[in-house]
Design a protein around this motif. Structure first.
Motif, PDB file in Angstrom:
ATOM      1  N   THR A 144       3.411  11.347  28.919  1.00  0.00           N
ATOM      2  CA  THR A 144       4.727  12.049  28.939  1.00  0.00           C
ATOM      3  C   THR A 144       5.159  12.533  27.570  1.00  0.00           C
ATOM      4  OG1 THR A 144       5.898   9.939  28.662  1.00  0.00           O
ATOM      5  CG2 THR A 144       5.434  10.662  30.922  1.00  0.00           C
TER       6      THR A 144
ATOM      7  N   ARG B 259       8.611  14.703  26.746  1.00  0.00           N
ATOM      8  CA  ARG B 259       9.688  14.148  25.928  1.00  0.00           C
ATOM      9  C   ARG B 259      10.087  15.102  24.806  1.00  0.00           C
ATOM     10  NH1 ARG B 259       7.701  10.131  23.352  1.00  0.00           N
ATOM     11  NH2 ARG B 259       5.645   9.880  24.306  1.00  0.00           N
TER      12      ARG B 259
ATOM     13  N   VAL C 297      12.329  17.748  26.312  1.00  0.00           N
ATOM     14  CA  VAL C 297      13.668  17.220  26.615  1.00  0.00           C
ATOM     15  C   VAL C 297      14.490  17.110  25.342  1.00  0.00           C
ATOM     16  CG1 VAL C 297      14.927  15.208  27.456  1.00  0.00           C
ATOM     17  CG2 VAL C 297      12.921  16.038  28.694  1.00  0.00           C
TER      18      VAL C 297
ATOM     19  N   CYS D  88      18.001  19.118  24.510  1.00  0.00           N
ATOM     20  CA  CYS D  88      19.232  18.396  24.148  1.00  0.00           C
ATOM     21  C   CYS D  88      19.701  18.790  22.741  1.00  0.00           C
ATOM     22  CB  CYS D  88      18.997  16.891  24.222  1.00  0.00           C
ATOM     23  SG  CYS D  88      18.782  16.287  25.918  1.00  0.00           S
TER      24      CYS D  88
ATOM     25  N   ALA E 299      22.201  10.494  28.068  1.00  0.00           N
ATOM     26  CA  ALA E 299      21.150  11.049  28.919  1.00  0.00           C
ATOM     27  C   ALA E 299      19.768  10.766  28.322  1.00  0.00           C
ATOM     28  CB  ALA E 299      21.362  12.540  29.100  1.00  0.00           C
TER      29      ALA E 299
ATOM     30  N   GLY F 212      17.096   8.554  30.106  1.00  0.00           N
ATOM     31  CA  GLY F 212      15.779   9.159  30.342  1.00  0.00           C
ATOM     32  C   GLY F 212      14.674   8.387  29.676  1.00  0.00           C
ATOM     33  N   SER F 213      14.928   7.854  28.505  1.00  0.00           N
ATOM     34  CA  SER F 213      13.924   7.026  27.828  1.00  0.00           C
ATOM     35  C   SER F 213      13.640   5.761  28.614  1.00  0.00           C
ATOM     36  CB  SER F 213      14.409   6.681  26.425  1.00  0.00           C
ATOM     37  OG  SER F 213      13.498   5.824  25.771  1.00  0.00           O
TER      38      SER F 213
ATOM     39  N   ALA G   5      11.437   7.055  31.424  1.00  0.00           N
ATOM     40  CA  ALA G   5      10.127   7.567  30.997  1.00  0.00           C
ATOM     41  C   ALA G   5       9.360   6.586  30.134  1.00  0.00           C
ATOM     42  CB  ALA G   5      10.318   8.885  30.245  1.00  0.00           C
TER      43      ALA G   5
ATOM     44  N   THR H 263      11.985   2.102  23.818  1.00  0.00           N
ATOM     45  CA  THR H 263      13.314   2.414  24.355  1.00  0.00           C
ATOM     46  C   THR H 263      14.390   1.600  23.663  1.00  0.00           C
ATOM     47  OG1 THR H 263      12.313   2.898  26.499  1.00  0.00           O
ATOM     48  CG2 THR H 263      14.666   2.478  26.478  1.00  0.00           C
TER      49      THR H 263
END
Length: 772
Positions: free
Chosen positions: A29, A33, A36, A40, A130, A134-135, A138, A146
C-alpha cells in the motif's frame, strides 16, 4: 502488545519472521499512501491559501514530499527479495521514516493555524484525523508505524487546541487517539493470526505437494480413485501402468473388472477380491489390504488402502487410495515360509512340521481316546555312499528315498525328513496296533530295494524305531526321544529291523548318560588302570608280547566292562585322551620287560583321524624311552571305512618311526584284501569266533584259518590266534600253522606287577606257570 509493536522479543518464538508477515502488506500500500497524503496536503494548502505565507505553504509541501520520498526508499529496502525476516533495527528505521512524515504534518498544525481561525483549525484536525484513521486501517497490520504517526500528529493537534483555548477539541483528539490505539492493537492481532494461519496453510500445501510428487515418482506405488459406481476416475499414470493399459483405457472402467482378469466373465473371484468388493460396496475405509489380482492372464499381488471421499455437501463421492505391487515381496515371504517348513533337498516336511503334526496327533489321540505313533527311520550304510561316491550322489539318493516314502504311505501317515539320512513318520490314528508294524515293514522293504544313481547301483537298507502315544509319551519331546531310543536298538541289532520302544531302553539310555558323565572324570580321578594279556610263541610257548587292555573301576558304578564304556568313549571322542594315556602307560611299563618282548596297544579310529596322532606316539616313546620296534599298534578294519587315505597316512608315519602294525579281528568287519596290499601289516590277528568254530570242527572256520595263514605266510606276516582256552585248541592252532597264540589258556589279563613276575621264573616250566 510490546511484541506486536516490535519493542521487545519474547522467548520461544521467531518474531523476526512474524514482523516480516506484518510488513508484507504495508509494502503493498506504499503508493496508495503517498497519493492519500498528497491529496490531504493539497486540501490543507487550499484551506490556508491567502491566509498563510506562500513560503510557509511551500516549505510544508517540500518537507512532506521529502518525508514521503524517504519513506518509499525505506519500504523498497524492506521488500527486497521478499525477505522472510525483518529485524527490530529495520522496524526502527521504518518508524523513523514515518516520524518524518508526521513531523511534516506538524507544520500546518502548529504554524498554519496561527494565521487562521477556528474553522481552519477544525479542518486541519479533520484532515489529520482522517489520516490517522486511514493509517489504522491501512497500516494497522504494522501497529508501531500507526502509533508513531498518530502520537506525533495527535499531540501536535492537542497542543494547538490547548494553545487557542479549544479544550473540547483537545479532549476529542485525545479520545480519538485512545480509540485508534485500541483499534490498532485489535487489527494487528487479528492480522497476525490470519497471517500465521495463511502461512501454515501455504507450508502444508507445499509439504503435501512435495509428498505427492515424491509419491508419484516412486515406481512401486500409485494413486487410485473410484466414484459412487466404483468406476475408475482421475487415473494416474502409475495406476494405468500397473494395469498394463493406457489412461484412456482405464478411465471410466469398473475397477473390479480391470483387476479380476477372466474372473470378471466367469464370476470366479478370489477370496481377496470378494473382500475388496465388499469393502467398496460398504463404502468403508481400509488399509494394507492384500488382494490377488489378474492383469490379463498374469497373477499379481496388490496391497491397497482406501478412504471414502465426500463432496462439498457431505455426500459420498467415491473412494480414493493408494496401491502398490507387492508380488515379489509376497513370493519372497512364501518362499521363506516354505523353507522354514519344508526340506529343500527332498521336498518333504522338515522337523518343524513333523513336530507340529505329532503334536496335533497327540491332541487328537487324547481327545478321542485313540493312539498315535511316531516312527523314526535311519538309512543303513548311507555313510559309506557319501564317503565313497561323494555328497552329490548321496543327495540324489536321499531324493529317491523321499519319493519311495511317499509311495508307501497313505492318508493316515505324515512323512518328513529330520535331517541327514534320518526320516520320520507320524501315524495319526494307530488304534490298530498292526498298522505300525505294517508301515514299518513296508518302509524297510521299499527302501531296501536297489537304487540307480548316476550309473551306480546302490544298496542301502533302513532301520525303524517306533513309539506309541500317549502310552510311550504324552509330549512331542518324549515321543521323539523314545522313538530315537527304539531306533538305536534296531541299529544295534544289525539294522534292517523295526523295534518298538520299551521302558528298558530308557533305563539303558539313562545308564549310558550316567556312565558318560562319570567317564569324563575317570582319567582325572585316576580310575583307569591297565591290564596286560600275554601273547606266546605257538611252538615254544615263550611270551613274545603283551596286549595292553584298559580297565575302569568307577567308585559309583564299580568295575565297568570295556564293551560298555569303550563305545561311549568313541561316541564322545573321550577315546582320544584315554588312548593317549593308555599308550604312555603301556610304553612306560614295557621298559621293565626283556628287550625282545613287545607291547601291543589298541588304537581307535578316532585316534587315527587326529592330525597329531604320530606326535602322540613320538611323545609316548620319548617319555618312556621305549624302542619304537617294541611298540605294536593294533587297528581294526573299520578304520578304512571313513577315510582310508587319512588312516593310511597316520599309520605310515608310525611305520617310519619303526613301529609295527597288527590287523585285529580280521574277517569280522568290512574286509578288503586291498588293505593288506597297500599297508605292510606285521601281524594278522584271527578272531576268536573262528578259533572256537575250528575247535568245534566247523569246516568254514577251518578253511578260513588255513586261508589266512597261507596268505600271511605269502605276505611275510605273522598270525595270532585269539581266544585259545584249552590245550586241544592250542594244539589245533599249531597244526593249522599260526605263529602266535593269545587266550586264557596261556594267561588272563593281569596287572603290571603280575606280568613282570612272569619273567622272573624259569623258562623251562613257563607253560605250567602261565596256566596257573
Amino acid at each position: 502488545m510490546l511484541a506486536l509493536l516490535g519493542l521487545r522479543d519474547p522467548d520461544g518464538g521467531d518474531w523476526n519472521r512474524l514482523r516480516a508477515l506484518q510488513f508484507s502488506q504495508v509494502n503493498q500500500t506504499a503508493r496508495l499512501r503517498v497519493v492519500v497524503h498528497a491529496v490531504c496536503a493539497s486540501i490543507a494548502i487550499l484551506l490556508y491559501a491567502g491566509q498563510a505565507p506562500v513560503a510557509l505553504l511551500a516549505s510544508f509541501a517540500v518537507a512532506l514530499a521529502a518525508a514521503l520520498h524517504f519513506t518509499l526508499r525505506i519500504d523498497r529496502l524492506l521488500s527486497v527479495d521478499e525477505r522472510p525476516r525483518i529485524t527490530r533495527a529495520e522496524i526502527n528505521r521504518k518508524a523513523a521514516a514515518t516520524a518524518t512524515v508526521a513531523l511534516a504534518w506538524c507544520i500546518p498544525v502548529l504554524a498554519f493555524t496561527s494565521f487562521a481561525g477556528d474553522t481552519e483549525r477544525a479542518g486541519t484536525a479533520l484532515l489529520l484525523a482522517a489520516l490517522i484513521v486511514g493509517s489504522t486501517l491501512a497500516l494497522g497490520v504494522a501497529p508501531f508505524i500507526t502509533v508513531v504517526f498518530g502520537s506525533i500528529t495527535g499531540l501536535a493537534m492537542i497542543a494547538s487546541f490547548l494553545w487557542f483555548g479549544q479544550f473540547g477539541m483537545a479532549i476529542a483528539v485525545a479520545v480519538l487517539l485512545v480509540v485508534v490505539l485500541i483499534g490498532v492493537a485489535n487489527v494487528a492481532r487479528i492480522h497476525m493470526n490470519a497471517c500465521l494461519a495463511e502461512a501454515g496453510n501455504i507450508e502444508k500445501s507445499e509439504v503435501v505437494s512435495l509428498l505427492l510428487r515424491e509419491f508419484e515418482e516412486n515406481q512401486a506405488d500409485w494413486l487410485w480413485q473410484v466414484d459412487v459406481n466404483r468406476l475408475v476416475r482421475s487415473a494416474s499414470p502409475r495406476f494405468a501402468f500397473a494395469l498394463g493399459k493406457s489412461i484412456e483405457e482405464v478411465e471410466g472402467k469398473p475397477f473390479l473388472e480391470l483387476i479380476s482378469g477372466e474372473g470378471w466373465s466367469t464370476g470366479q473371484f478370489s477370496t481377496s477380491l470378494h473382500d475388496l468388493a465388499e469393502r467398496l460396496k460398504r463404502r468403508e475405509s481400509f488399509s494394507n489390504l492384500l488382494v490377488k489380482v489378474f492383469i490379463g492372464r498374469e497373477q499379481r499381488w496388490w496391497e491397497l488402502s482406501g478412504t471414502p471421499m465426500l463432496d462439498d455437501n457431505g455426500a459420498y463421492a467415491g473412494i480414493r487410495g493408494v496401491g502398490s505391487d507387492v508380488t515379489e515381496q509376497r513370493e519372497s515371504s512364501e518362499k521363506i515360509a516354505y523353507l522354514a517348513r519344508y526340506d529343500t533337498l527332498t521336498g518333504l516336511p522338515n522337523r518343524l512340521m513333523l513336530t507340529e503334526a505329532l503334536g496335533d496327533a497327540l491332541r487328537y489321540a487324547e481327545q478321542w481316546r485313540t493312539r498315535c505313533a511316531f516312527l523314526m527311520i535311519d538309512l543303513d550304510r548311507f555313510k559309506s555312499v557319501n564317503d565313497s561316491l561323494g555328497h552329490q550322489v548321496g543327495d540324489k539318493l536321499l531324493a529317491q528315498v523321499s519319493a519311495r516314502l511317499k509311495e508307501v504311505l497313505g492318508d493316515n501317515e505324515f512323512c518328513g525328513r529330520l535331517g541327514g539320512d534320518e526320516f520320520a513318520i507320524v501315524i495319526r490314528d494307530a488304534t490298530d496296533r498292526s498298522c505300525i508294524e505294517r508301515v514299518a515293514k513296508s518302509v524297510i522293504a521299499r527302501l531296501s530295494q536297489p537304487y540307480e544313481v548316476d550309473h551306480h547301483t546302490l544298496y542301502v537298507g533302513a532301520s525303524v524305531g517306533s513309539a506309541v502315544g500317549p502310552r510311550d509319551g504324552r509330549t512331542v519331546e518324549d515321543l521323539m526321544r523314545n522313538g530315537d531310543l527304539a531306533l538305536y536298538r534296531a541299529k544295534d541289532d544289525g539294522g534292517g529291523e523295526h523295534r518298538g520302544y520299551e521302558p528298558a531302553l530308557h533305563a539303558n539310555a539313562e545308564e549310558r548318560r550316567q556312565l558318560e558323565f562319570a567317564l569324563r572324570r575317570a582319567l582325572e580321578n585316576r580310575e583307569m588302570e591297565l591290564n596286560f594279556q600275554p601273547v606266546v610263541n605257538a611252538q615254544s610257548e615263550e611270551v613274545v608280547s603283551f596286549e595292553a587292555l584298559v580297565r575302569w573301576n568307577s567308585p559309583e558304578h564299580g568295575p565297568v566292562r570295556p564293551d560298555k564304556f569303550v563305545p561311549i568313549a568313541e561316541d564322545t571322542r573321550l577315546i582320544v585322551p584315554i588312548g593317549t594315556w593308555v599308550m604312555e602307560q603301556a610304553c612306560r611299563e614295557a621298559t621293565n620287560w626283556p628287550d625282545h618282548v613287545r607291547i601291543a596297544v589298541n588304537v581307535s579310529p578316532e585316534q587315527l583321524f587326529e592330525p597329531d596322532f604320530a606326535s602322540t606316539v613320538v611323545q609316548a616313546l620319548t617319555v618312556s624311552g621305549l624302542d619304537a620296534q617294541r611298540l605294536e599298534l593294533e587297528v581294526t578294519e573299520s578304520i578304512f571305512l571313513r577315510d582310508a587315505s587319512v588312516a593310511r597316512a597316520s599309520l605310515e608315519q608310525c611305520l617310519a618311526l619303526g613301529c609295527t602294525i597288527a590287523l585285529d579281528d580280521f574277517g569280522t568287519g568290512y574286509s578288503s584284501l586291498g588293505y593288506l596290499r597297500k599297508l605292510p601289516f606285521s601281524t594278522i590277528k584271527i578272531d576268536r569266533s573262528f578259533v572256537q568254530g575250528a575247535a568245534q570242527s566247523s569246516k568254514e572256520s577251518l578253511a578260513i584259518i588255513r586261508a589266512v595263514v597261507a596268505m600271511a605266510d605269502a605276505l611275510e606276516m605273522t598270525t595270532t590266534a585269539e581266544g585259545v582256552e584249552s590245550a586241544e585248541e592250542a594244539e589245533l592252532i599249531r597244526k593249522l600253522g599260526c605263529t602266535k597264540i593269545q587266550g586264557y589258556y596261556f594267561g588272563r589279563p593281569m596287572r603290571a606287577p603280575d606280568a613282570l613276575q612272569l619273567f622272573r621264573r624259569r623258562q623251562s616250566d613257563a607253560p605250567d606257570r602261565l596256566r596257573a
